[in-house]
Design an enzyme around this catalytic site. Structure first.
Site, PDB file in Angstrom:
ATOM      1  N   SER A   1       0.816  -1.211   0.000  1.00 15.65           N
ATOM      2  CA  SER A   1       0.000   0.000   0.000  1.00 15.65           C
ATOM      3  C   SER A   1       0.854   1.268   0.000  1.00 15.65           C
ATOM      4  O   SER A   1       1.927   1.314   0.593  1.00 15.65           O
ATOM      5  CB  SER A   1      -0.903   0.011   1.233  1.00 15.65           C
ATOM      6  OG  SER A   1      -1.563   1.254   1.360  1.00 15.65           O
TER       7      SER A   1
ATOM      8  N   TYR B   1      -2.520   5.600  -4.606  1.00 16.17           N
ATOM      9  CA  TYR B   1      -3.531   6.653  -4.611  1.00 16.17           C
ATOM     10  C   TYR B   1      -2.905   7.856  -5.302  1.00 16.17           C
ATOM     11  O   TYR B   1      -1.739   8.172  -5.057  1.00 16.17           O
ATOM     12  CB  TYR B   1      -3.922   7.074  -3.193  1.00 16.17           C
ATOM     13  CG  TYR B   1      -4.583   6.004  -2.370  1.00 16.17           C
ATOM     14  CD1 TYR B   1      -5.878   5.584  -2.654  1.00 16.17           C
ATOM     15  CD2 TYR B   1      -3.931   5.420  -1.285  1.00 16.17           C
ATOM     16  CE1 TYR B   1      -6.501   4.612  -1.883  1.00 16.17           C
ATOM     17  CE2 TYR B   1      -4.538   4.455  -0.511  1.00 16.17           C
ATOM     18  CZ  TYR B   1      -5.828   4.054  -0.814  1.00 16.17           C
ATOM     19  OH  TYR B   1      -6.432   3.089  -0.058  1.00 16.17           O
TER      20      TYR B   1
ATOM     21  N   THR C   1      -6.043   2.710  -7.203  1.00 17.05           N
ATOM     22  CA  THR C   1      -7.295   2.613  -6.457  1.00 17.05           C
ATOM     23  C   THR C   1      -8.188   3.793  -6.810  1.00 17.05           C
ATOM     24  O   THR C   1      -7.825   4.947  -6.596  1.00 17.05           O
ATOM     25  CB  THR C   1      -7.017   2.562  -4.941  1.00 17.05           C
ATOM     26  OG1 THR C   1      -6.179   1.437  -4.680  1.00 17.05           O
ATOM     27  CG2 THR C   1      -8.306   2.411  -4.158  1.00 17.05           C
TER      28      THR C   1
ATOM     29  N   LYS D   1      -8.438  -0.684  -9.376  1.00 18.09           N
ATOM     30  CA  LYS D   1      -9.112  -1.316  -8.239  1.00 18.09           C
ATOM     31  C   LYS D   1     -10.280  -0.446  -7.782  1.00 18.09           C
ATOM     32  O   LYS D   1     -10.131   0.766  -7.631  1.00 18.09           O
ATOM     33  CB  LYS D   1      -8.115  -1.490  -7.090  1.00 18.09           C
ATOM     34  CG  LYS D   1      -8.688  -2.077  -5.807  1.00 18.09           C
ATOM     35  CD  LYS D   1      -7.562  -2.242  -4.788  1.00 18.09           C
ATOM     36  CE  LYS D   1      -8.064  -2.876  -3.497  1.00 18.09           C
ATOM     37  NZ  LYS D   1      -8.789  -1.920  -2.649  1.00 18.09           N
TER      38      LYS D   1
ATOM     39  N   HIS E   1     -13.726  -1.720  -1.404  1.00 17.20           N
ATOM     40  CA  HIS E   1     -12.854  -1.199  -0.344  1.00 17.20           C
ATOM     41  C   HIS E   1     -13.206  -1.833   1.010  1.00 17.20           C
ATOM     42  O   HIS E   1     -13.191  -1.170   2.042  1.00 17.20           O
ATOM     43  CB  HIS E   1     -12.953   0.331  -0.271  1.00 17.20           C
ATOM     44  CG  HIS E   1     -11.627   0.996  -0.018  1.00 17.20           C
ATOM     45  ND1 HIS E   1     -10.887   1.573  -1.012  1.00 17.20           N
ATOM     46  CD2 HIS E   1     -10.905   1.166   1.106  1.00 17.20           C
ATOM     47  CE1 HIS E   1      -9.768   2.076  -0.523  1.00 17.20           C
ATOM     48  NE2 HIS E   1      -9.758   1.841   0.774  1.00 17.20           N
TER      49      HIS E   1
END
Length: 237
Positions: free
Chosen positions: A12, A36, A62, A125, A149
Protein backbone atom coordinates in the site's frame (compact mmCIF):
# COMPACT_ATOMS: atom_id res chain seq x y z
CA UNK A 1 4.79 -14.85 3.96
CA UNK A 2 3.37 -14.16 0.50
CA UNK A 3 6.66 -15.05 -1.14
CA UNK A 4 6.93 -18.26 0.91
CA UNK A 5 3.44 -19.27 -0.25
CA UNK A 6 4.16 -18.27 -3.87
CA UNK A 7 1.40 -15.66 -4.01
CA UNK A 8 1.07 -11.97 -4.86
CA UNK A 9 1.55 -9.19 -2.31
CA UNK A 10 0.14 -5.70 -2.91
CA UNK A 11 2.07 -3.03 -0.99
CA UNK A 12 0.00 0.00 0.00
CA UNK A 13 0.91 3.65 -0.50
CA UNK A 14 0.07 3.98 3.21
CA UNK A 15 2.23 1.11 4.38
CA UNK A 16 4.19 1.66 7.59
CA UNK A 17 7.18 0.05 5.84
CA UNK A 18 8.94 1.68 2.90
CA UNK A 19 8.90 0.17 -0.56
CA UNK A 20 12.62 -0.41 -0.11
CA UNK A 21 12.07 -2.39 3.11
CA UNK A 22 9.37 -4.50 1.49
CA UNK A 23 11.59 -5.25 -1.51
CA UNK A 24 14.47 -6.23 0.76
CA UNK A 25 12.20 -8.59 2.73
CA UNK A 26 10.98 -10.45 -0.38
CA UNK A 27 13.36 -9.67 -3.26
CA UNK A 28 12.14 -12.51 -5.47
CA UNK A 29 8.48 -12.24 -4.58
CA UNK A 30 5.56 -11.23 -6.78
CA UNK A 31 5.00 -7.65 -5.63
CA UNK A 32 2.51 -5.07 -6.89
CA UNK A 33 2.25 -1.46 -5.70
CA UNK A 34 -1.11 0.07 -4.78
CA UNK A 35 -1.28 3.78 -5.62
CA UNK A 36 -3.53 6.65 -4.61
CA UNK A 37 -3.16 9.74 -6.76
CA UNK A 38 -2.52 12.73 -4.51
CA UNK A 39 -3.16 16.40 -5.11
CA UNK A 40 0.60 16.69 -5.12
CA UNK A 41 1.22 14.84 -8.37
CA UNK A 42 4.99 15.01 -7.94
CA UNK A 43 4.70 12.85 -4.81
CA UNK A 44 2.65 10.25 -6.70
CA UNK A 45 5.10 10.32 -9.60
CA UNK A 46 8.03 9.67 -7.26
CA UNK A 47 6.23 6.69 -5.71
CA UNK A 48 5.55 5.16 -9.12
CA UNK A 49 9.18 5.59 -10.18
CA UNK A 50 10.47 4.16 -6.89
CA UNK A 51 8.22 1.12 -7.22
CA UNK A 52 9.33 0.41 -10.77
CA UNK A 53 13.01 0.84 -9.90
CA UNK A 54 12.62 -1.61 -7.00
CA UNK A 55 11.18 -4.35 -9.20
CA UNK A 56 7.49 -4.14 -8.41
CA UNK A 57 5.67 -5.81 -11.30
CA UNK A 58 2.42 -3.82 -11.54
CA UNK A 59 0.65 -0.67 -10.39
CA UNK A 60 -2.74 -0.99 -8.68
CA UNK A 61 -4.56 2.32 -9.09
CA UNK A 62 -7.29 2.61 -6.46
CA UNK A 63 -10.23 4.50 -7.95
CA UNK A 64 -12.87 4.45 -5.20
CA UNK A 65 -11.28 6.95 -2.80
CA UNK A 66 -11.76 10.47 -4.18
CA UNK A 67 -12.76 11.32 -0.59
CA UNK A 68 -12.40 9.37 2.64
CA UNK A 69 -15.63 7.54 3.47
CA UNK A 70 -17.37 8.11 6.82
CA UNK A 71 -16.01 5.10 8.68
CA UNK A 72 -18.25 4.92 11.72
CA UNK A 73 -16.33 2.14 13.45
CA UNK A 74 -13.12 4.15 13.22
CA UNK A 75 -14.89 7.25 14.59
CA UNK A 76 -16.51 5.29 17.42
CA UNK A 77 -13.24 3.58 18.33
CA UNK A 78 -11.22 6.80 18.06
CA UNK A 79 -8.83 5.15 15.61
CA UNK A 80 -5.44 6.81 15.24
CA UNK A 81 -2.18 5.46 13.87
CA UNK A 82 -0.04 4.59 16.93
CA UNK A 83 2.65 7.23 17.56
CA UNK A 84 5.52 4.81 16.85
CA UNK A 85 4.19 4.08 13.34
CA UNK A 86 4.63 6.38 10.35
CA UNK A 87 3.40 6.44 6.76
CA UNK A 88 6.94 5.87 5.62
CA UNK A 89 6.42 6.07 1.86
CA UNK A 90 5.13 9.62 2.24
CA UNK A 91 7.57 10.94 4.84
CA UNK A 92 9.60 12.86 2.26
CA UNK A 93 6.50 14.57 0.87
CA UNK A 94 4.23 14.43 3.91
CA UNK A 95 4.04 18.17 4.51
CA UNK A 96 2.68 18.80 1.02
CA UNK A 97 0.35 15.78 1.16
CA UNK A 98 -1.13 15.80 4.64
CA UNK A 99 -3.67 18.61 4.34
CA UNK A 100 -5.60 16.98 1.51
CA UNK A 101 -4.11 13.68 0.50
CA UNK A 102 -6.56 12.51 -2.14
CA UNK A 103 -7.18 14.26 -5.42
CA UNK A 104 -10.97 14.27 -6.07
CA UNK A 105 -10.41 15.68 -9.56
CA UNK A 106 -8.91 12.42 -10.89
CA UNK A 107 -10.49 11.30 -14.16
CA UNK A 108 -10.11 8.36 -16.54
CA UNK A 109 -7.56 10.40 -18.47
CA UNK A 110 -5.17 10.14 -15.53
CA UNK A 111 -4.57 6.56 -16.62
CA UNK A 112 -2.82 8.05 -19.65
CA UNK A 113 -0.77 10.25 -17.30
CA UNK A 114 0.28 7.17 -15.33
CA UNK A 115 1.08 5.35 -18.55
CA UNK A 116 3.48 8.18 -19.47
CA UNK A 117 5.39 7.60 -16.20
CA UNK A 118 5.91 3.85 -16.28
CA UNK A 119 6.08 0.69 -18.36
CA UNK A 120 4.40 -1.32 -15.58
CA UNK A 121 0.97 -2.84 -16.20
CA UNK A 122 -1.85 -0.79 -14.66
CA UNK A 123 -4.53 -2.59 -12.67
CA UNK A 124 -7.55 -0.51 -11.62
CA UNK A 125 -9.11 -1.32 -8.24
CA UNK A 126 -12.60 -0.35 -7.08
CA UNK A 127 -14.73 -1.27 -10.11
CA UNK A 128 -18.31 -2.40 -9.34
CA UNK A 129 -20.30 -1.86 -12.56
CA UNK A 130 -20.22 -3.04 -16.16
CA UNK A 131 -20.10 0.60 -17.34
CA UNK A 132 -16.93 1.33 -15.37
CA UNK A 133 -15.43 -1.99 -16.44
CA UNK A 134 -15.99 -1.01 -20.08
CA UNK A 135 -14.41 2.40 -19.50
CA UNK A 136 -11.42 0.79 -17.79
CA UNK A 137 -10.80 -1.48 -20.79
CA UNK A 138 -11.28 1.43 -23.19
CA UNK A 139 -8.62 3.42 -21.33
CA UNK A 140 -6.05 0.67 -21.65
CA UNK A 141 -5.75 -0.93 -18.22
CA UNK A 142 -4.32 -4.44 -18.04
CA UNK A 143 -6.53 -5.68 -15.20
CA UNK A 144 -9.50 -4.89 -12.96
CA UNK A 145 -9.97 -5.61 -9.26
CA UNK A 146 -13.66 -5.76 -8.43
CA UNK A 147 -13.62 -4.19 -4.96
CA UNK A 148 -15.78 -2.15 -2.61
CA UNK A 149 -12.85 -1.20 -0.34
CA UNK A 150 -13.83 -3.83 2.20
CA UNK A 151 -17.20 -2.15 2.68
CA UNK A 152 -15.50 0.85 4.29
CA UNK A 153 -16.13 3.56 1.70
CA UNK A 154 -19.81 3.65 0.77
CA UNK A 155 -22.43 2.26 3.13
CA UNK A 156 -24.58 -0.44 1.55
CA UNK A 157 -22.66 -0.58 -1.72
CA UNK A 158 -23.02 -3.79 -3.74
CA UNK A 159 -21.18 -6.92 -2.67
CA UNK A 160 -18.21 -7.71 -4.86
CA UNK A 161 -19.32 -11.27 -5.63
CA UNK A 162 -22.52 -9.84 -7.17
CA UNK A 163 -20.67 -7.10 -9.06
CA UNK A 164 -18.15 -9.64 -10.36
CA UNK A 165 -20.73 -11.27 -12.64
CA UNK A 166 -21.55 -8.16 -14.67
CA UNK A 167 -17.92 -7.00 -14.79
CA UNK A 168 -16.76 -10.34 -16.21
CA UNK A 169 -19.56 -10.25 -18.78
CA UNK A 170 -18.67 -6.69 -19.82
CA UNK A 171 -14.93 -7.37 -20.13
CA UNK A 172 -15.36 -10.51 -22.26
CA UNK A 173 -11.83 -11.73 -21.63
CA UNK A 174 -10.08 -8.58 -22.88
CA UNK A 175 -8.34 -8.01 -19.53
CA UNK A 176 -7.94 -10.11 -16.40
CA UNK A 177 -10.53 -9.63 -13.63
CA UNK A 178 -9.76 -10.16 -9.94
CA UNK A 179 -11.96 -9.76 -6.86
CA UNK A 180 -11.53 -8.95 -3.19
CA UNK A 181 -13.86 -8.46 -0.23
CA UNK A 182 -15.44 -11.13 1.97
CA UNK A 183 -13.08 -13.99 1.05
CA UNK A 184 -13.02 -16.05 4.25
CA UNK A 185 -12.99 -19.71 3.14
CA UNK A 186 -11.54 -21.82 0.37
CA UNK A 187 -15.06 -22.31 -0.99
CA UNK A 188 -15.29 -18.50 -1.41
CA UNK A 189 -12.24 -18.71 -3.69
CA UNK A 190 -13.93 -21.45 -5.73
CA UNK A 191 -17.11 -19.37 -6.11
CA UNK A 192 -15.11 -16.37 -7.33
CA UNK A 193 -13.18 -18.40 -9.90
CA UNK A 194 -16.36 -20.15 -11.06
CA UNK A 195 -17.91 -16.71 -11.70
CA UNK A 196 -14.95 -15.67 -13.84
CA UNK A 197 -12.33 -14.13 -11.55
CA UNK A 198 -8.70 -14.90 -12.38
CA UNK A 199 -7.76 -14.78 -8.70
CA UNK A 200 -8.87 -13.35 -5.35
CA UNK A 201 -7.21 -11.00 -2.89
CA UNK A 202 -7.62 -10.99 0.89
CA UNK A 203 -7.32 -8.19 3.44
CA UNK A 204 -8.77 -8.84 6.89
CA UNK A 205 -7.76 -12.55 7.02
CA UNK A 206 -4.15 -11.48 6.36
CA UNK A 207 -4.32 -9.11 9.33
CA UNK A 208 -5.84 -11.81 11.54
CA UNK A 209 -2.97 -14.16 10.69
CA UNK A 210 -0.37 -11.49 11.38
CA UNK A 211 -2.01 -10.56 14.69
CA UNK A 212 -2.01 -14.21 15.72
CA UNK A 213 1.58 -15.14 14.89
CA UNK A 214 3.26 -12.73 12.49
CA UNK A 215 4.71 -14.18 9.30
CA UNK A 216 4.02 -17.74 10.43
CA UNK A 217 0.40 -16.83 11.19
CA UNK A 218 -0.15 -15.38 7.73
CA UNK A 219 1.39 -18.44 6.10
CA UNK A 220 -1.09 -20.52 8.11
CA UNK A 221 -4.02 -18.42 6.85
CA UNK A 222 -2.88 -18.81 3.24
CA UNK A 223 -2.34 -22.54 3.73
CA UNK A 224 -5.84 -22.96 5.21
CA UNK A 225 -7.40 -21.15 2.25
CA UNK A 226 -5.37 -23.22 -0.21
CA UNK A 227 -6.28 -26.54 1.47
CA UNK A 228 -9.98 -25.62 1.70
CA UNK A 229 -9.96 -24.51 -1.93
CA UNK A 230 -8.52 -27.83 -3.10
CA UNK A 231 -11.06 -29.74 -1.01
CA UNK A 232 -13.92 -27.61 -2.33
CA UNK A 233 -12.81 -28.30 -5.93
CA UNK A 234 -12.69 -32.02 -5.27
CA UNK A 235 -16.11 -32.12 -3.57
CA UNK A 236 -17.63 -29.98 -6.35
CA UNK A 237 -16.32 -32.41 -8.93
Amino acid sequence: AAKAMNTCYIASTYSTCTLEEISAAAPGGLRWFQLYIHRNRAASQKLVQRAEALGFQALVLTADLPYMGRRRDDIRNGFRLPPHMKLKNLERDFEVCKMSLFDPSVTWNDIYWLRSLTRLPIIIKGILTKEDAELAVRHGVQGIIVSNHGGRQLDEGPTTIDALVEVVEAVRGRVEVYVDGGIRKGSDVLKALALGAKCVFIGRPALWGLAYKGEEGLQSVLRILQDEFRLSMALAG
